[in-house]
Design an enzyme around this catalytic site. Structure first.
Site, PDB file in Angstrom:
ATOM      1  CB  CYS A 293     -29.457  15.685 -30.257  1.00 10.43           C
ATOM      2  SG  CYS A 293     -29.868  16.523 -28.713  1.00 10.43           S
ATOM      3  CG  HIS A 320     -30.505  20.221 -31.361  1.00 11.57           C
ATOM      4  ND1 HIS A 320     -30.563  18.854 -31.178  1.00 11.57           N
ATOM      5  CD2 HIS A 320     -30.320  20.405 -32.695  1.00 11.57           C
ATOM      6  CE1 HIS A 320     -30.440  18.254 -32.357  1.00 11.57           C
ATOM      7  NE2 HIS A 320     -30.286  19.175 -33.280  1.00 11.57           N
ATOM      8  CG  ASP A 337     -29.106  17.962 -36.748  1.00 12.82           C
ATOM      9  OD1 ASP A 337     -28.919  16.800 -36.349  1.00 12.82           O
ATOM     10  OD2 ASP A 337     -29.804  18.784 -36.138  1.00 12.82           O
TER      11      ASP A 337
END
Length: 647
Positions: A293, A320, A337
């Site tokens: 990520c 995250h 995202d």
């Protein structure tokens, strides 16, 4: 000599810890006392590994620096010209005296006072001294102490400053041009324009702008065509599977591209290590196009800026990161995202993944904003977890950073940023309710990795929804009730549902609108550029279904038409069934639109697909649902059209 409060606190550490830290503190002070005109010795970079790992966690250490006269700047601690050298000497001598006392029973005592002719320690950069004494021999690892408020504050300010500085990379025009050369911008813009025209044809009052659809196209391209996820790299020799080994030492090249950490993906068969540097420079990520990520959000945010979108980097203290893009037409920031190909689903992490959120900060070229409240519908719970720093301290430091960064901005731009912030603050006041697309668990990464992080959606029994009912029911909205029409399409290549009868509402991920699922997953074949749903490897069969219920709004079916596509190989089998009450009807999944007059008058029905059969180890691949080329983004793989009438 009476010790200062900071030195008194420092002395509470064990001999081993105290002596290790004393070496660092004496080196910092001695360099300044010996060479007061050398600017490089008056600056300590907060992110320096020696400072952050050997000094920052130790009780009383940072307080000693402050008492010496160091002050906090954006990315460094600075000893200003106006600071008292005599005050530094007093604190330095107190530390040295304690050091000499603790060493007296063992090794020879070193002279306490610095020599005017002594040489300084060798710096690694113009602003970060190397601590030669601390580097000699094998340093011991001190036990992790209880975090102090000063330590928490220093860690937090380092995070703020580091991210605020990092996002300036995205503004480099040459780097933006390099990113644009990787992006099929004309193709994405054309697709966005087409989707905008379609939306306005269906709803003449549509207020969305081109950038809203461009974001969706960029997310889809980035996920499907450009970037790839890394759990473990294949062995560089045999291409077999690897396991995590001890971290490897970064090379100068790795460090140049911001890779302080290099993972060791070790092959048990070949006894070889495949290196995976965790690059932090988005320019390098345009070349490698892989990671987890951190790399995804880093590179995607750059791509957004390269496409002219106003974007900011989002950091979450629960490990995250993602992106936000400003929608001028909607006058708000959109959650994006890239790992999940998800847009405008801010409650995904708290509700879908089960994260226990605390601090979420947004970083752009102009501003830092605490956006935690956008991502939570449980504000009191989140507030109870925000204990690392005082809220007033956080607000003060965010304001200080923003004031410093915005000094060169025009009054018009400052006013614009203030107005946006006010809109955000109003938005944060009232927690939102979760949308269907925010209810599922994490999609990116292996199942084992997601389970280990606790980011699969959980049922009350505590098991993952990988084998549980999803429970989504299609029920007519007010608009669908008024139009007497429910029209849903799912496109496999986009992994997206489009509810055309509800102002073209789009829901990402195949499992977000499923009523039940058992041993089914989405497979992307990068080599063949194909995607489909199949049963999980090792399962003899798989099943999933979609449910439609019209009774809550007092309506029933007038007519139903369904188109579903599936494909089989060897002895694989796909069985499509339509259930309404006691009635069960089988139909073909050949992609043609089929009508079902027998459903007229019913108030609910379920569409079910079962996969089974196949041969040998690859049997799971021999029955496929919604198989589609990744480039076929316009044709639906599954379509349901229900005309309604009053019950």
């Amino acid at each position: 000599m009476s010790a200062s409060p900071a030195v008194t606190t420092l002395c509470e550490n064990s001999d081993e810890v105290f002596l290790d830290v004393a070496k660092l503190l004496l080196t910092y002070s001695d360099n300044i006392l010996r060479f007061p005109n050398e600017e490089k010795y008056r600056s300590i970079r907060i992110g320096n590994p020696t400072f952050s790992t050997k000094l920052l966690p130790i009780k009383g250490a940072v307080e000693c620096l402050f008492e010496m006269g160091f002050e906090e700047a954006e990315t460094h601690l600075l000893f200003p010209r106006s600071a008292s050298v005599e005050q530094m000497r007093l604190i330095r001598d107190s530390i040295a005296a304690e050091r000499d006392k603790r060493l007296a029973g063992g090794q020879p005592v070193q002279p306490a006072a610095p020599s005017a002719s002594a040489s300084p320690t060798t710096p690694t950069s113009a602003s970060t001294p190397v601590i030669s004494a601390a580097a000699s021999g094998q340093p011991s690892t001190p036990p992790p102490p209880q975090p102090s408020s000063v330590e928490n504050s220093m860690n937090f300010i380092a995070t703020l400053q580091s991210n605020f500085q990092h996002v300036l990379l995205y503004e480099n025009l040459e780097l933006q041009q390099k990113a644009r050369s990787c992006i099929p911008h004309l193709q994405l813009t054309s697709a966005a324009e087409s989707r905008l025209r379609g939306a306005r044809e269906e709803d003449p009052d549509c207020k969305l702008g081109l950038e809203d659809f461009l974001v969706l196209e960029l997310l889809r391209w980035f996920k499907q065509d450009f970037f790839s996820w890394v759990d473990h790299l294949p062995c560089s020799c045999c291409r077999g599977t690897t396991q995590n080994g001890s971290p490897l030492q970064p090379t100068d090249e790795d460090l140049h591209w911001g890779a302080q950490r290099v993972e060791n993906h070790y092959c048990q068969s070949c006894k070889l290590s495949t290196r995976f540097p965790r690059y932090n420079n988005p320019e390098k990520l345009l070349e490698t196009r892989r990671g987890r990520c951190g790399e995804w959000a880093n590179c995607f945010t750059l791509c957004c800026r390269a496409m002219g979108l106003e974007a900011r980097y989002i950091w979450d203290s629960t490990d995250h990161v993602w992106t936000e893009v400003y929608s001028a037409s909607q006058r708000r920031w959109l959650h994006c995202d890239s790992c999940e190909n998800g847009c405008d689903k801010p409650l995904l992490y708290e509700v879908g993944w089960g994260k226990k959120l605390a601090y979420i900060l947004a970083f752009s070229k102009d501003q830092v904003v605490d956006v935690t409240w956008r991502y939570s519908c449980k504000h009191p719970e989140v507030l109870s977890r925000r204990t690392k720093v005082q809220e007033a301290w956080l607000l003060h430091n965010i304001d200080r950073l923003n004031t410093s960064r915005q000094q060169s901005l025009s009054p018009e731009r400052k006013k614009e940023l203030t107005e946006r912030l006010l809109v955000e603050l109003v938005e944060f006041i009232s927690p939102k309710k979760p949308k269907p697309g925010e209810l599922g668990g994490r999609n990116s990464g292996s199942l084992a990795w997601r389970v280990a992080r606790g980011e699969t959606r959980k049922t009350d029994a505590g098991t993952s929804t990988e084998a549980q009912a999803a429970g989504f029911v299609f029920t007519p909205t007010e608009k669908e009730k008024s139009d007497r029409l429910l029209h849903v399409r799912y496109t496999s290549s986009r992994d997206e549902y489009c509810r055309l009868s509800n102002e073209s509402e789009r829901i990402q991920r195949w499992d977000q609108c499923v009523w039940s699922r058992e041993s089914v997953f989405r497979k992307v074949e990068e080599d063949w550029q194909m995607v489909y749903l199949a049963r999980t490897e090792g399962s003899s069969s798989g099943k999933l279904s979609w449910k439609f219920d019209f009774s809550p709004v007092g309506m029933k079916v007038s007519s139903v038409s369904i188109s579903a596509s599936s494909q089989t190989f060897h002895s694989g089998n796909v069985c499509w069934i339509l259930q309404a009450g006691e009635s069960t009807t089988s139909f073909l999944g050949d992609g043609t639109m089929q009508s079902f007059p027998s459903l007229s008058g019913c108030s609910e029905f379920i569409i079910e697909a079962g996969v089974s059969g196949g041969e040998e180890e690859t049997a799971w691949q021999h029955s496929q649902i919604f198989r589609q080329n990744l480039k076929e983004t316009e044709e639906p793989s599954f379509e349901i059209l229900v005309r309604l009438e009053d019950a």
